[in-house]
Write a protein that holds these residues in place. Structure first.
Motif, PDB file in Angstrom:
ATOM      1  N   THR A  82       0.847  -1.187   0.000  1.00  0.00           N
ATOM      2  CA  THR A  82       0.000   0.000   0.000  1.00  0.00           C
ATOM      3  C   THR A  82       0.886   1.242   0.000  1.00  0.00           C
ATOM      4  O   THR A  82       2.109   1.146  -0.088  1.00  0.00           O
ATOM      5  N   GLY A  83       0.286   2.392   0.101  1.00  0.00           N
ATOM      6  CA  GLY A  83       1.059   3.627   0.125  1.00  0.00           C
ATOM      7  C   GLY A  83       1.734   3.900  -1.195  1.00  0.00           C
ATOM      8  O   GLY A  83       1.125   3.782  -2.275  1.00  0.00           O
ATOM      9  N   ASN A  84       3.039   4.223  -1.153  1.00  0.00           N
ATOM     10  CA  ASN A  84       3.778   4.579  -2.366  1.00  0.00           C
ATOM     11  C   ASN A  84       3.953   3.406  -3.315  1.00  0.00           C
ATOM     12  O   ASN A  84       4.234   3.609  -4.502  1.00  0.00           O
ATOM     13  N   LEU A  85       3.812   2.183  -2.835  1.00  0.00           N
ATOM     14  CA  LEU A  85       4.007   1.000  -3.679  1.00  0.00           C
ATOM     15  C   LEU A  85       2.686   0.289  -3.968  1.00  0.00           C
ATOM     16  O   LEU A  85       2.672  -0.896  -4.280  1.00  0.00           O
ATOM     17  N   SER A  86       1.598   0.994  -3.870  1.00  0.00           N
ATOM     18  CA  SER A  86       0.283   0.367  -4.040  1.00  0.00           C
ATOM     19  C   SER A  86       0.047  -0.142  -5.457  1.00  0.00           C
ATOM     20  O   SER A  86      -0.860  -0.954  -5.687  1.00  0.00           O
ATOM     21  N   GLN A  87       0.868   0.327  -6.426  1.00  0.00           N
ATOM     22  CA  GLN A  87       0.670  -0.114  -7.802  1.00  0.00           C
ATOM     23  C   GLN A  87       1.190  -1.527  -8.039  1.00  0.00           C
ATOM     24  O   GLN A  87       0.890  -2.144  -9.072  1.00  0.00           O
ATOM     25  N   LEU A  88       1.952  -2.078  -7.094  1.00  0.00           N
ATOM     26  CA  LEU A  88       2.466  -3.435  -7.264  1.00  0.00           C
ATOM     27  C   LEU A  88       1.334  -4.447  -7.101  1.00  0.00           C
ATOM     28  O   LEU A  88       0.429  -4.259  -6.288  1.00  0.00           O
ATOM     29  N   PRO A  89       1.383  -5.537  -7.878  1.00  0.00           N
ATOM     30  CA  PRO A  89       0.313  -6.554  -7.776  1.00  0.00           C
ATOM     31  C   PRO A  89       0.423  -7.314  -6.458  1.00  0.00           C
ATOM     32  O   PRO A  89       1.505  -7.404  -5.857  1.00  0.00           O
ATOM     33  N   PRO A  90      -0.679  -7.873  -5.978  1.00  0.00           N
ATOM     34  CA  PRO A  90      -0.631  -8.668  -4.741  1.00  0.00           C
ATOM     35  C   PRO A  90       0.200  -9.930  -4.934  1.00  0.00           C
ATOM     36  O   PRO A  90       0.325 -10.463  -6.048  1.00  0.00           O
ATOM     37  N   LEU A  91       0.760 -10.390  -3.866  1.00  0.00           N
ATOM     38  CA  LEU A  91       1.612 -11.579  -3.876  1.00  0.00           C
ATOM     39  C   LEU A  91       1.006 -12.631  -2.967  1.00  0.00           C
ATOM     40  O   LEU A  91       0.753 -12.377  -1.796  1.00  0.00           O
ATOM     41  N   GLU A  92       0.761 -13.809  -3.531  1.00  0.00           N
ATOM     42  CA  GLU A  92       0.236 -14.908  -2.719  1.00  0.00           C
ATOM     43  C   GLU A  92       1.401 -15.750  -2.217  1.00  0.00           C
ATOM     44  O   GLU A  92       2.186 -16.289  -3.002  1.00  0.00           O
ATOM     45  N   LEU A  93       1.506 -15.857  -0.911  1.00  0.00           N
ATOM     46  CA  LEU A  93       2.603 -16.609  -0.315  1.00  0.00           C
ATOM     47  C   LEU A  93       2.322 -18.103  -0.402  1.00  0.00           C
ATOM     48  O   LEU A  93       1.184 -18.541  -0.221  1.00  0.00           O
ATOM     49  N   PRO A  94       3.338 -18.890  -0.709  1.00  0.00           N
ATOM     50  CA  PRO A  94       3.128 -20.343  -0.792  1.00  0.00           C
ATOM     51  C   PRO A  94       2.753 -20.916   0.564  1.00  0.00           C
ATOM     52  O   PRO A  94       3.263 -20.483   1.602  1.00  0.00           O
ATOM     53  N   ARG A  95       1.854 -21.860   0.549  1.00  0.00           N
ATOM     54  CA  ARG A  95       1.406 -22.510   1.779  1.00  0.00           C
ATOM     55  C   ARG A  95       2.411 -23.551   2.231  1.00  0.00           C
ATOM     56  O   ARG A  95       2.937 -24.316   1.411  1.00  0.00           O
ATOM     57  N   ILE A  96       2.680 -23.584   3.514  1.00  0.00           N
ATOM     58  CA  ILE A  96       3.594 -24.579   4.065  1.00  0.00           C
ATOM     59  C   ILE A  96       2.897 -25.936   4.055  1.00  0.00           C
ATOM     60  O   ILE A  96       1.750 -26.055   4.511  1.00  0.00           O
ATOM     61  N   PRO A  97       3.535 -26.970   3.501  1.00  0.00           N
ATOM     62  CA  PRO A  97       2.905 -28.303   3.513  1.00  0.00           C
ATOM     63  C   PRO A  97       2.559 -28.735   4.931  1.00  0.00           C
ATOM     64  O   PRO A  97       3.282 -28.427   5.889  1.00  0.00           O
ATOM     65  N   ASP A  98       1.447 -29.433   5.047  1.00  0.00           N
ATOM     66  CA  ASP A  98       0.997 -29.872   6.366  1.00  0.00           C
ATOM     67  C   ASP A  98       2.036 -30.726   7.075  1.00  0.00           C
ATOM     68  O   ASP A  98       2.165 -30.678   8.308  1.00  0.00           O
ATOM     69  N   SER A  99       2.793 -31.505   6.316  1.00  0.00           N
ATOM     70  CA  SER A  99       3.800 -32.376   6.923  1.00  0.00           C
ATOM     71  C   SER A  99       4.952 -31.592   7.538  1.00  0.00           C
ATOM     72  O   SER A  99       5.672 -32.109   8.391  1.00  0.00           O
ATOM     73  N   LEU A 100       5.140 -30.338   7.102  1.00  0.00           N
ATOM     74  CA  LEU A 100       6.234 -29.519   7.618  1.00  0.00           C
ATOM     75  C   LEU A 100       5.769 -28.526   8.674  1.00  0.00           C
ATOM     76  O   LEU A 100       6.591 -27.800   9.235  1.00  0.00           O
TER      77      LEU A 100
END
Length: 293
Positions: free
Chosen positions: A239-257
């Motif tokens: 947000t703010g000055n960098l609000s033009q950047l697209p959203p980033l989806e963080l990878p989900r940690i595998p359940d086993s880890l």
């Protein structure tokens, strides 16, 4: 200390005739012959003051030790009770809401809370819970609908984003400043999003980076007032000055880890709810207070 307690108990339960045999001045013990034992019997009448003093000292010592061993903290105060007229009085309910809001104001959503602050907030919340009575979400699930703003969490007193669960430290190892926290609940789609505003510190002279992290969940009502949430994904948007950047989806940690303390799901109980205020208590005793946004 354990040996001293055992010795005191042994002495205090020993017959008076045997206490004289434990006296340090009695060095003529002979248990082989009854005749040889007679001088010991005479000692019983020779040292009555010492026998009495030894018994009293050990009884006093035992009493003091036993008293310390069974010392327990005082029981918690009984839950507050209110009359039916008070429960139906809007002004009285509003006064309890104001008391709760006053107790948590200035605590930076709980990050600045000390032990006394935690106690006052819990007492004020219990009063509002008592006047509100039992919550039944199966009858009025619409009460959950909306965007709720978190104004207090007892878990934040641990100074981490995870509260009582493992989480990134705030203001310690990582330059993270916590902003507003919201819960967005849609009872039709069963979406349950935790929205967290964060400010990430950067090297001078680069200005801090402002981001909004959305932790998406699905939820289900599993009891009259209990809600279960199941984690799906995390999306980070600058947000703010960098609000033009697209959203980033963080990878989900595998359940086993995943560690045992972070299974991706959780439960909490709604202990009070009306059109503008909600109180919940989590599966790890976290007290949270929300107001409608």
């Amino acid at each position: 200390m354990g040996s001293l307690t055992h010795f005191a108990a042994l002495v205090s339960h020993t017959p008076s005739s045997s206490l004289s045999l434990l006296h340090p001045g009695n060095n003529n013990w002979n248990l082989q012959s009854p005749k040889a034992f007679r001088p010991q019997t005479q000692l019983l009448t020779t040292y009555p003051p010492q026998r009495s003093s030894l018994s009293k000292r050990n009884l006093i010592r035992r009493s003091a030790l036993d008293e310390a061993a069974v010392l327990e903290p005082p029981p918690p105060p009984p839950p507050p009770t209110f009359s039916e007229s008070e429960k139906k009085d809007p002004k009285f309910v509003a006064s309890l809401k104001l008391k709760l809001l006053s107790a948590v104001s200035g605590l930076n959503r709980g990050l600045a809370a000390n032990e006394e602050d935690l106690r006052k907030a819990d007492v004020a919340a219990k009063e509002l819970e008592a006047v509100g009575g039992s919550v039944d979400l199966s009858v009025e699930p619409d009460n959950l609908q909306g965007r709720w703003k978190l104004i207090y969490s007892s878990a934040f007193s641990s100074r981490t984003l995870g509260g009582s669960r493992p989480g990134p430290p705030i203001g310690r190892l990582l330059p993270i400043t916590l902003g507003q926290v919201f819960q967005r609940i849609d009872i039709l789609s069963k979406d349950f999003d935790n929205i967290v505003e964060l400010q990430l510190g950067t090297p001078w002279p680069i200005p801090p980076v402002e981001v909004t992290a959305t932790l998406a969940h699905k939820f289900e009502i599993i009891g009259p007032a209990k809600v279960k949430i199941i984690f799906e994904k995390t999306t980070v948007k600058t947000t703010g000055n960098l609000s033009q950047l697209p959203p980033l989806e963080l990878p989900r940690i595998p359940d086993s880890l995943r560690p045992p303390s972070n299974t991706g799901s959780g439960e909490f109980e709604v202990t009070y709810i009306d059109s503008d205020t909600r109180i919940t208590r989590g599966d790890r005793s976290e007290l949270r207070v929300f107001v409608i946004s």
